[in-house]
Design an enzyme around this catalytic site. Structure first.
Site, PDB file in Angstrom:
ATOM      1  N   GLY A   1       0.816  -1.202   0.000  1.00 16.73           N
ATOM      2  CA  GLY A   1       0.000   0.000   0.000  1.00 16.73           C
ATOM      3  C   GLY A   1       0.851   1.254   0.000  1.00 16.73           C
ATOM      4  O   GLY A   1       0.504   2.265  -0.623  1.00 16.73           O
TER       5      GLY A   1
ATOM      6  N   GLN B   1      -8.006   2.219   5.137  1.00 19.30           N
ATOM      7  CA  GLN B   1      -8.799   1.827   6.291  1.00 19.30           C
ATOM      8  C   GLN B   1     -10.277   1.612   5.971  1.00 19.30           C
ATOM      9  O   GLN B   1     -10.958   0.877   6.680  1.00 19.30           O
ATOM     10  CB  GLN B   1      -8.673   2.887   7.392  1.00 19.30           C
ATOM     11  CG  GLN B   1      -7.294   2.969   8.006  1.00 19.30           C
ATOM     12  CD  GLN B   1      -6.883   1.703   8.727  1.00 19.30           C
ATOM     13  OE1 GLN B   1      -7.718   0.954   9.242  1.00 19.30           O
ATOM     14  NE2 GLN B   1      -5.585   1.449   8.768  1.00 19.30           N
TER      15      GLN B   1
ATOM     16  N   SER C   1      -4.555  -1.216   0.658  1.00 20.20           N
ATOM     17  CA  SER C   1      -3.588  -2.241   1.035  1.00 20.20           C
ATOM     18  C   SER C   1      -4.312  -3.499   1.478  1.00 20.20           C
ATOM     19  O   SER C   1      -5.177  -3.448   2.356  1.00 20.20           O
ATOM     20  CB  SER C   1      -2.702  -1.711   2.173  1.00 20.20           C
ATOM     21  OG  SER C   1      -1.641  -2.593   2.451  1.00 20.20           O
ATOM     22  N   ALA C   2      -3.956  -4.633   0.880  1.00 20.04           N
ATOM     23  CA  ALA C   2      -4.722  -5.868   1.075  1.00 20.04           C
ATOM     24  C   ALA C   2      -4.718  -6.365   2.512  1.00 20.04           C
ATOM     25  O   ALA C   2      -5.704  -6.956   2.968  1.00 20.04           O
ATOM     26  CB  ALA C   2      -4.190  -6.956   0.150  1.00 20.04           C
ATOM     27  N   HIS C   3      -3.612  -6.177   3.230  1.00 14.95           N
ATOM     28  CA  HIS C   3      -3.576  -6.746   4.581  1.00 14.95           C
ATOM     29  C   HIS C   3      -4.480  -6.004   5.553  1.00 14.95           C
ATOM     30  O   HIS C   3      -4.652  -6.425   6.694  1.00 14.95           O
ATOM     31  CB  HIS C   3      -2.139  -6.799   5.111  1.00 14.95           C
ATOM     32  CG  HIS C   3      -1.532  -5.484   5.433  1.00 14.95           C
ATOM     33  ND1 HIS C   3      -0.920  -4.692   4.500  1.00 14.95           N
ATOM     34  CD2 HIS C   3      -1.432  -4.808   6.613  1.00 14.95           C
ATOM     35  CE1 HIS C   3      -0.463  -3.596   5.076  1.00 14.95           C
ATOM     36  NE2 HIS C   3      -0.774  -3.633   6.349  1.00 14.95           N
TER      37      HIS C   3
ATOM     38  N   CYS D   1       6.384   7.125  23.395  1.00 12.88           N
ATOM     39  CA  CYS D   1       7.217   6.108  24.033  1.00 12.88           C
ATOM     40  C   CYS D   1       6.966   4.717  23.465  1.00 12.88           C
ATOM     41  O   CYS D   1       7.602   3.750  23.875  1.00 12.88           O
ATOM     42  CB  CYS D   1       6.984   6.122  25.540  1.00 12.88           C
ATOM     43  SG  CYS D   1       5.302   6.470  26.039  1.00 12.88           S
TER      44      CYS D   1
END
Length: 474
Positions: free
Chosen positions: A69, A177, A194-196, A322
């Site tokens: 992506g 998203q 993005s495929a994942h 952090c």
């Protein structure tokens, strides 16, 4: 173990697994070859392209597959800017775009181009009117995500797309998203995904460039993917990605599942502030993705909090500095002007049991309490809006004595904890000046003041880091 980080990567969809295994046997050959095996691979690739195009709402010949992506974003931004070079070199993008867009914008600027970053409100949403005001004759491209990856806020893509079309400027939408939940509305010009993120395998990106959009691919080129993504296509992964997307779109229960997850997220948004003191839930409460919620906990080390939640059986993410491998908090939270310390992002995958959400709500309060106790947060301070008021009487003077707290070399959330301990030691009207070289202090000290109804008097230069001045109101 409850996996609550599908915004980073969704579990592999069962249909994708089956398609991947089948394609390893059938789709291993070069789809550019004319022999039987090549033709079979080409058929699989073409079918996957048709599926992806239908899912995002464009023509199959407008879709190319990329190795990620991020690469889709970089190819889309650079190609659109190059194609519009004669019109201008000005790039507009929101302050909360994914880092892939920001890195592409930085590369454009380093090459002599211009960029304008559009501010967002405290929910993380850009105003369409701000986009309209920023459009200029030399604007080459506008980039706007469909929904934010950290806080879930949906952007006014359809309205912005109409403004861009009227101005003759292409709009690139980062839909990573939102694609799992449906097609992106509006007359966008370019789209990336993005495929994942939707249950496909990692290593597959999608770039759609609608016909009529000026586009000049940059970087190494070959004859594959219309010259827009070089290299041998990973056909088994592409097929699996398309199969997962088709399964989501074809499942009649997808809409119902989205509403069920929205209800679970609403439960988290409502109950977390009641169960845990000093929590700020961020993002738009209504115009948002159905599965994602983000909140920040005052006086909490984000890394410690994530480790403790992991030990308790929950995989979540964070935008705290952090936990990010840098000394700066999330650019998204910074742009929104909200608390960053102790940040937790929960993003529920399809099929999340209600009982797991209830268990998370049961575990969270004691985990936060344990982290605060280890950091030495006074019990009264970590839970009372009036805490820190002390017993000092107002002096009535225009300017009262101040106290300096040296927090140099200390990281989130220690500077804020030391501020909270010190504020009761000065009279009403007095000041506490916190010396800090932690970038997060620039964001979290003003946020603490807003949560504690104290006055943030501003920042001034110091020999090291910066001096943050807080005036006690009560």
């Amino acid at each position: 173990m409850a996996y609550f980080d599908t915004a980073s990567a969704a579990p592999l969809h069962p249909v994708a697994r089956e398609a991947l295994l089948a394609a390893l046997d059938e789709g291993w050959a070069d789809p550019a070859r004319l022999y039987r095996e090549g033709r079979r691979a080409r058929m699989l690739l073409d079918a996957a392209r048709e599926t992806a195009a239908e899912a995002v709402g464009c023509r199959p010949d407008e879709v190319v597959f990329t190795p990620s992506g991020t690469q889709a974003v970089h190819a889309g931004v650079s190609g659109a800017l190059a194609g519009r070079r004669r019109a201008g070199r000005r790039l507009l993008h929101s302050a909360v775009e994914h880092s892939a867009v920001l890195h592409a914008a930085e590369a454009h600027e380093a090459g002599g181009g211009g960029r304008v970053e559009l501010a967002v409100d405290r929910t993380g949403r850009v105003a369409a009117g701000d986009v309209a005001a920023a459009l200029a004759p030399d604007t080459a491209l506008v980039c706007l995500q469909s929904a934010n990856h950290e806080v879930g806020t949906e952007q006014p893509v359809e309205e912005v797309a109409a403004l861009c079309r009227e101005a003759g400027v292409p709009l690139l939408v980062d839909a990573a998203q939102s694609v799992p939940w449906g097609p992106v509305p509006g007359a966008w010009s370019l789209l990336t995904a993005s495929a994942h993120k939707w249950g496909g395998p990692p290593g597959v990106g999608l770039l759609a460039v609608r016909k009529g959009t000026r586009f000049a691919p940059q970087g190494p080129r070959d004859e594959r993917e219309s010259g827009r993504s070089a290299g041998f296509e990973n056909i088994p992964a592409v097929v699996a990605a398309a199969a997962a997307l088709r399964a989501l779109r074809a499942d009649p229960g997808t809409g119902a599942e989205a509403e069920r997850l929205r209800g679970l997220v609403d439960r988290i948004r409502t109950r977390v502030p009641r169960l845990v003191a000093d929590v700020e839930v961020v993002g738009d409460p209504v115009r948002r993705l159905p599965h994602l919620v983000t909140f920040s906990c005052l006086y909490v080390d984000g890394e410690a909090l994530l480790h403790e939640l992991d030990r308790a059986g929950f995989s979540v993410s964070s935008g705290s500095s952090c936990t990010s491998g840098t000394l700066t908090p999330s650019h998204v939270l910074r742009a929104m002007g909200v608390l960053s310390e102790g940040n937790v992002r929960v993003s529920l995958p399809y099929g999340t049991p209600e009982a797991e959400v209830d268990r998370f709500l049961e575990v969270l309060p004691r985990v936060v309490r344990a982290v605060r106790e280890r950091l030495g947060v006074p019990a009264a301070e970590a839970g009372s809006p009036e805490a820190g008021a002390g017993s000092a009487e107002a002096s009535g003077a225009a300017e009262t004595p101040g106290l300096v707290v040296d927090s140099l070399g200390k990281r989130c959330p220690i500077p804020v904890i030391e501020l909270a301990k010190a504020i009761g030691e000065v009279p009403v009207g007095g000041t506490v000046t916190v010396l800090s070289d932690d970038e997060a202090a620039r964001q979290d000290i003003p946020a603490w003041c807003a949560m504690r109804d104290q006055e943030y008097a501003g920042e001034r230069a110091a020999e090291r880091g910066a001096a943050y001045v807080v005036r006690r109101r009560a």
